[in-house]
Design a protein around this motif. Structure first.
Motif, short mmCIF file in Angstrom:
data_model
loop_
_atom_site.label_atom_id
_atom_site.label_comp_id
_atom_site.label_asym_id
_atom_site.label_seq_id
_atom_site.Cartn_x
_atom_site.Cartn_y
_atom_site.Cartn_z
N THR A 123 32.35 1.33 132.50
CA THR A 123 33.25 0.37 133.13
C THR A 123 32.80 0.08 134.56
OG1 THR A 123 34.70 2.29 133.48
CG2 THR A 123 35.32 0.76 131.74
N PRO A 124 33.31 -0.97 135.18
CA PRO A 124 32.86 -1.35 136.53
C PRO A 124 33.03 -0.27 137.59
CG PRO A 124 34.03 -3.17 135.51
CD PRO A 124 34.19 -2.00 134.58
N ASP A 125 33.92 0.71 137.35
CA ASP A 125 34.11 1.79 138.33
C ASP A 125 33.12 2.93 138.12
OD1 ASP A 125 35.07 2.84 135.99
OD2 ASP A 125 37.06 3.34 136.74
N ALA A 126 32.10 2.71 137.29
CA ALA A 126 31.02 3.66 137.00
C ALA A 126 31.47 4.80 136.09
CB ALA A 126 30.41 4.23 138.29
N VAL A 245 26.52 27.04 137.63
CA VAL A 245 26.51 25.83 138.44
C VAL A 245 27.77 25.05 138.15
CG1 VAL A 245 25.34 23.64 138.92
CG2 VAL A 245 23.98 25.67 138.40
N ILE A 246 28.51 24.69 139.18
CA ILE A 246 29.67 23.82 139.04
C ILE A 246 29.34 22.51 139.73
CG2 ILE A 246 32.14 23.50 139.42
CD1 ILE A 246 32.41 26.52 139.71
N THR A 247 29.19 21.44 138.97
CA THR A 247 28.92 20.14 139.58
C THR A 247 30.23 19.53 140.07
OG1 THR A 247 29.02 19.09 137.39
CG2 THR A 247 26.84 19.70 138.22
N LEU A 248 30.15 18.87 141.22
CA LEU A 248 31.34 18.36 141.89
C LEU A 248 31.28 16.85 142.10
CD1 LEU A 248 31.46 21.16 144.63
CD2 LEU A 248 32.76 21.09 142.48
N GLY A 249 30.55 16.15 141.24
CA GLY A 249 30.49 14.70 141.34
C GLY A 249 29.90 14.25 142.67
N ALA A 250 30.61 13.38 143.35
CA ALA A 250 30.14 12.81 144.61
C ALA A 250 30.07 13.86 145.73
CB ALA A 250 31.05 11.66 145.04
N ASN A 251 30.63 15.05 145.48
CA ASN A 251 30.62 16.11 146.49
C ASN A 251 29.50 17.12 146.29
OD1 ASN A 251 32.96 15.18 147.91
ND2 ASN A 251 34.23 16.00 146.26
N GLY A 252 28.56 16.82 145.40
CA GLY A 252 27.42 17.70 145.21
C GLY A 252 27.65 18.74 144.14
N ASN A 275 27.02 8.14 133.27
CA ASN A 275 26.53 8.68 132.00
C ASN A 275 25.21 9.43 132.20
OD1 ASN A 275 26.12 9.03 129.18
ND2 ASN A 275 24.80 7.22 129.15
N GLY A 276 25.20 10.68 131.77
CA GLY A 276 23.97 11.47 131.81
C GLY A 276 23.75 12.23 133.10
N ALA A 277 24.64 12.09 134.08
CA ALA A 277 24.42 12.76 135.37
C ALA A 277 24.40 14.28 135.22
CB ALA A 277 25.50 12.34 136.36
N ALA A 305 17.92 14.08 141.48
CA ALA A 305 17.68 13.45 140.18
C ALA A 305 18.96 12.84 139.63
CB ALA A 305 17.12 14.47 139.20
N SER A 306 20.08 13.55 139.78
CA SER A 306 21.36 13.03 139.30
C SER A 306 21.78 11.78 140.06
CB SER A 306 22.45 14.10 139.43
OG SER A 306 22.15 15.21 138.63
N SER A 307 21.49 11.76 141.36
CA SER A 307 21.84 10.57 142.16
C SER A 307 21.07 9.34 141.69
CB SER A 307 21.57 10.83 143.65
OG SER A 307 20.18 10.78 143.95
N LYS A 308 19.85 9.56 141.22
CA LYS A 308 19.06 8.44 140.68
C LYS A 308 19.65 7.95 139.36
CE LYS A 308 15.91 8.72 143.93
NZ LYS A 308 15.82 7.68 144.99
N ILE A 309 20.19 8.89 138.57
CA ILE A 309 20.78 8.54 137.28
C ILE A 309 22.02 7.67 137.46
CG2 ILE A 309 22.11 9.50 135.34
CD1 ILE A 309 19.20 9.66 134.80
N VAL A 310 22.92 8.06 138.37
CA VAL A 310 24.19 7.34 138.52
C VAL A 310 24.01 5.99 139.18
CG1 VAL A 310 25.53 9.46 138.58
CG2 VAL A 310 24.83 8.39 140.74
N SER A 311 22.84 5.75 139.77
CA SER A 311 22.61 4.46 140.42
C SER A 311 21.92 3.47 139.49
CB SER A 311 21.78 4.65 141.70
OG SER A 311 20.53 5.25 141.41
N LYS A 312 21.81 3.83 138.21
CA LYS A 312 21.24 2.95 137.20
C LYS A 312 22.01 3.10 135.90
CE LYS A 312 17.56 4.45 134.92
NZ LYS A 312 18.21 4.95 133.69
#
Length: 331
Positions: A123-126, A245-252, A275-277, A305-312
């Motif tokens: 969706t448009p909100d990613a 590892v606990i991923t925290l989205g935009a907080n690293g 998707n796929g982050a 690498a994850s930041s590259k994924i969410v930007s595409k």
């Protein structure tokens, strides 16, 4: 020397990635932000309602995305999966091979049936929403475990999406047993909050006394530990995972390396598709730690690498993109 850095098991799904509106999700009664298992009829209804020419097809599945990432960064990986000998299955196996991943099947040895597909709606909100028809991957079992390849690997990596099926659970337990008896470290991912929410007893049984490395996000961590804060969750996770590892989205991300906690800073990007982050984070991290790098450096690579994924759009990087990410951070 082990032949493989990581041996993965998980669902084999052809990902059909497309953009939709919130109105579309509401109209077709799709629960936003979750992975929902559907039958073939329901998935066909949704696929027919979307203009597929604008969609992107790739071989996928949570663990598959991670295993492919390991290969793209220069690691050696193996993926045990189950696809059929239909066109989608042939496509899947060719895609794995083109990405340098060894597997248990060929188009000649694949069984009859229908290869699983995952409709990934962004969706448009990613935000990403997945409706999955498992097809033949729902029958993933101990038969798919290649004991020789598993023993010749540094790590076993298992995805939580196998937990709903009894045969999948048995395969996970067998793979974990073989790994533990042969000095292969065990890593797993919870995969999705819904897996922890609806299959927690089964997930606890798979985790058992402990795993060497656990991947989860903030919501999954709190659901699994029955806690309300990430601080409490991380203390409880120490009881079931030697490292995590606990991923925290935009907080690293937050890493426990067995002794101390390491905070991983995020790379600020404009997210268009999440998707796929998490899959990419796990793949990049596993590549780094199996190739002589510290947990802190592994976290930095995984975060970038994850930041590259969410930007595409789509759950994977192109090979050249992966090489550039690696070159930027690792010697």
């Amino acid at each position: 020397m082990k032949k493989y850095d990581v041996y993965g098991i998980g669902n084999a799904l052809v990902d059909i990635v497309t953009e939709v509106s919130d109105d579309f999700l509401e109209k077709y009664r799709v629960e936003k932000g979750l992975m929902t298992l559907v039958d073939e009829e329901r998935q066909t209804e949704l696929v027919d309602a979307i203009h597929l020419p604008s969609s992107n097809m790739q071989c996928g599945g949570s663990a598959a995305n991670s295993i492919i990432a390991i290969s793209q960064f220069g690691g050696r990986s193996y993926y045990s999966c189950r696809v059929s000998k239909d066109d989608m299955g042939t496509f899947y196996l060719k895609d794995l091979k083109s990405n340098g991943v060894d597997t248990n099947l060929t188009s000649g040895t694949a069984p009859d049936g229908i290869t699983g597909k995952c409709l990934v709606m962004t969706t448009p909100d990613a935000n990403r929403t997945m409706n999955t028809f498992l097809g033949i991957t729902s029958t993933f079992s101990v038969s798919e475990i290649n004991e020789t390849a598993l023993k010749d690997s540094k790590y076993l990596y298992m995805e939580g999406y196998l937990v709903p099926g009894e045969d999948g659970q048995k395969a996970m337990k067998l793979a974990k047993k073989i790994a533990e008896e042969n000095g292969v470290k065990v890593a797993m991912t919870f995969s999705d909050p819904s897996m922890v929410k609806y299959f927690k007893p089964q997930m606890e049984e798979i985790v058992g006394a402990s795993v060497d490395l656990l991947f989860c996000n903030e919501e999954e961590a709190m659901l699994f530990t029955d806690t309300n804060t990430i601080e409490s969750a991380r203390e409880e996770l120490k009881k079931v995972a030697k490292r995590f590892v606990i991923t925290l989205g935009a907080n690293g991300a937050m890493i426990f390396d067995g002794d101390t906690f390491v905070d991983i800073e995020p790379y600020k990007v404009d997210a268009i598709d999440t998707n796929g982050a998490g899959d990419m984070f796990a793949g990049a991290f596993l590549y780094a730690i199996t190739n002589g790098h510290s947990y802190a450096d592994a976290g930095k690579l995984a975060s970038l690498a994850s930041s590259k994924i969410v930007s595409k759009f789509g759950p994977r990087l192109e090979l050249q993109q992966a090489k550039e990410v690696k070159k930027q951070l690792l010697p």
